[in-house]
Design an enzyme around this catalytic site. Sequence first.
Site, short mmCIF file in Angstrom:
data_model
loop_
_atom_site.label_atom_id
_atom_site.label_comp_id
_atom_site.label_asym_id
_atom_site.label_seq_id
_atom_site.Cartn_x
_atom_site.Cartn_y
_atom_site.Cartn_z
N GLU A 97 4.20 4.89 0.44
CA GLU A 97 2.86 5.06 0.97
C GLU A 97 2.38 3.74 1.56
O GLU A 97 2.73 2.66 1.08
CB GLU A 97 1.90 5.51 -0.14
CG GLU A 97 2.19 6.92 -0.58
CD GLU A 97 1.13 7.48 -1.52
OE1 GLU A 97 0.67 8.59 -1.29
OE2 GLU A 97 0.77 6.79 -2.49
N CYS A 129 -1.83 -2.45 3.88
CA CYS A 129 -1.14 -2.69 2.62
C CYS A 129 0.24 -2.05 2.71
O CYS A 129 0.37 -0.84 2.85
CB CYS A 129 -1.96 -2.07 1.49
SG CYS A 129 -1.19 -2.21 -0.11
N CYS A 136 9.16 1.06 -8.54
CA CYS A 136 9.12 -0.32 -9.03
C CYS A 136 9.71 -0.36 -10.43
O CYS A 136 9.47 0.53 -11.24
CB CYS A 136 7.67 -0.83 -9.08
SG CYS A 136 7.56 -2.57 -9.59
N CYS A 170 4.63 -1.76 -15.20
CA CYS A 170 3.32 -2.12 -15.73
C CYS A 170 2.61 -0.84 -16.16
O CYS A 170 2.62 0.16 -15.45
CB CYS A 170 2.48 -2.85 -14.68
SG CYS A 170 3.28 -4.33 -14.07
N CYS A 172 -0.11 0.99 -13.93
CA CYS A 172 0.18 1.18 -12.51
C CYS A 172 0.90 2.50 -12.25
O CYS A 172 1.91 2.80 -12.88
CB CYS A 172 1.02 0.02 -12.01
SG CYS A 172 1.57 0.21 -10.31
N CYS A 195 -5.55 0.34 -5.13
CA CYS A 195 -4.52 -0.44 -5.83
C CYS A 195 -3.95 0.34 -6.99
O CYS A 195 -4.68 0.89 -7.81
CB CYS A 195 -5.10 -1.70 -6.46
SG CYS A 195 -5.84 -2.82 -5.34
N1 SAH Z 1 3.93 -5.52 -7.54
C1 SAH Z 1 3.00 -6.45 -7.07
C2 SAH Z 1 2.25 -5.98 -5.86
C3 SAH Z 1 1.80 -4.55 -5.81
S1 SAH Z 1 0.54 -4.05 -6.93
C4 SAH Z 1 2.05 -6.86 -8.16
O1 SAH Z 1 2.05 -6.22 -9.20
O2 SAH Z 1 1.36 -7.85 -7.96
C5 SAH Z 1 -0.93 -4.72 -6.20
C6 SAH Z 1 -2.05 -4.96 -7.22
O3 SAH Z 1 -2.61 -3.72 -7.71
C7 SAH Z 1 -1.58 -5.72 -8.42
O4 SAH Z 1 -2.46 -6.75 -8.77
C8 SAH Z 1 -1.57 -4.64 -9.46
O5 SAH Z 1 -1.61 -5.17 -10.74
C9 SAH Z 1 -2.78 -3.85 -9.09
N2 SAH Z 1 -2.85 -2.55 -9.76
C10 SAH Z 1 -1.84 -1.85 -10.32
N3 SAH Z 1 -2.30 -0.70 -10.85
C11 SAH Z 1 -3.62 -0.66 -10.63
C12 SAH Z 1 -4.64 0.28 -10.91
N4 SAH Z 1 -4.38 1.43 -11.52
N5 SAH Z 1 -5.90 0.00 -10.52
C13 SAH Z 1 -6.17 -1.14 -9.86
N6 SAH Z 1 -5.25 -2.07 -9.54
C14 SAH Z 1 -3.98 -1.84 -9.92
FE1 SF4 Z 2 5.28 -2.84 -9.97
FE2 SF4 Z 2 2.90 -1.72 -10.19
FE3 SF4 Z 2 3.58 -3.69 -11.83
FE4 SF4 Z 2 3.10 -4.23 -9.25
S1 SF4 Z 2 1.62 -3.48 -10.75
S2 SF4 Z 2 4.83 -4.97 -10.51
S3 SF4 Z 2 3.89 -2.35 -8.29
S4 SF4 Z 2 4.55 -1.67 -11.73
#
Ligand code: SAH
Ligand code: SF4
Length: 353
Positions: A93, A106, A113, A117, A120, A343
């Site tokens: 996406e 973006c 991934c 996390c 996420c 995000c």
């Molecule tokens: N993988 C990289 C970049 C993609 S995620 C990273 O983790 O930095 C981009 C941002 O969105 C990151 O700061 C991530 O922690 C945040 N993010 C992930 N899940 C989210 C959510 N459910 N709500 C808001 N931000 C989120």
């Molecule tokens: Fe991967 Fe989501 Fe963690 Fe970013 S926030 S490293 S996209 S699992």
Amino acid sequence: MMNKVNLIGLSKEELREHLQNLGEPAFRAKQIWQWVYYYGKTDFNEMTNLSIALREKLSGYFELSRPKIIDEQISSDRTHKWLLEFADGERVEMVYIPEEDRGAVCISTQVGCAMGCKFCHTGSQKLTRNLTAGEIVSQFMVARDVYHEWNLKEQARMLSNIVVMGMGEPFCNYDNLLQAIKIISDGEGIALSKRRITVSTSGIIPHIKDFDNECGARLAVSLHASNNELRSEIMPINKKYPFDELLKACRSYQDNHGGYITFEYLMLHNLNDTPAHADELTAVMKKYRINAKFNLIAFNPWPGCGFEASSNNRIHAFSLKLQKAGFAAPIRTARGQDILAACGQLKSKKNTQ
Ligand code: SAH
Ligand code: SF4
């Protein structure tokens, strides 16, 4: 039949070599580069300063493929989300977040991934594969196609910035990321300055060290916690690259680069958003003498996530506390939430949890 070479994603040097194999002089590389990356042409027949015979030769040798748009949605706040599909059927996406007279696209670096996390949505979709440099670049090219932004001066662009904050951990696909940024920032083509490109990482320490020297785009570090235990709980990668080591790497980056470090800090109700967490965060930044800027991100819930977003009051109180301690702490409100474009909400597989 020989497989065609995808031109998108080749470095200028690689393009020159391919042309040499075809018996073409080096200056052709510059002409073709401009057609592809400055004018955004997708067909060799439109490259009118090349002879018809050469255009045919090139069409037989190269492809200029873009991902296909499978689906798109526009949110009530004008955030635009596309589902893109690559040649092998894999999907990512992409989101455009417009502001008054500019905006950020973006883009993604991986399908899924591996970092997992807990908060996420992308992280709940296992890693399928890395994107190639060409696939990273061509996402932005699709956005330019849609918004008719080829061959425009910098000031006239609505797609003014790129944030590498889509699906995937960019530093787990480091070489392709760097090649893509080199292509995107090349002054004879797309010409988007590295100052307008921000890469966000969950904290892959070895590459934080290299990134400043080798790339020069902006860095954002996803911190999301004020201590080691808490970070390990919500970000498994913290077990490999622990909190204090990460902060030390940020400190060296700051020493090398100057300026401040941008941290993303997700606001999770009762988990990391209390006054005690703000104090802890302040103390640790002072300990490592990091000039931190905290982007406080409102948590965007997704089906089955198990976390709750902090209230606005909590977020404001947290921000104020950090500011009183001398740190910038802007609050990032969610965009495109109604179409799951914010995000951490990106996910390209429709059939999995
Ligand atoms: N993988 C990289 C970049 C993609 S995620 C990273 O983790 O930095 C981009 C941002 O969105 C990151 O700061 C991530 O922690 C945040 N993010 C992930 N899940 C989210 C959510 N459910 N709500 C808001 N931000 C989120
Ligand atoms: Fe991967 Fe989501 Fe963690 Fe970013 S926030 S490293 S996209 S699992």
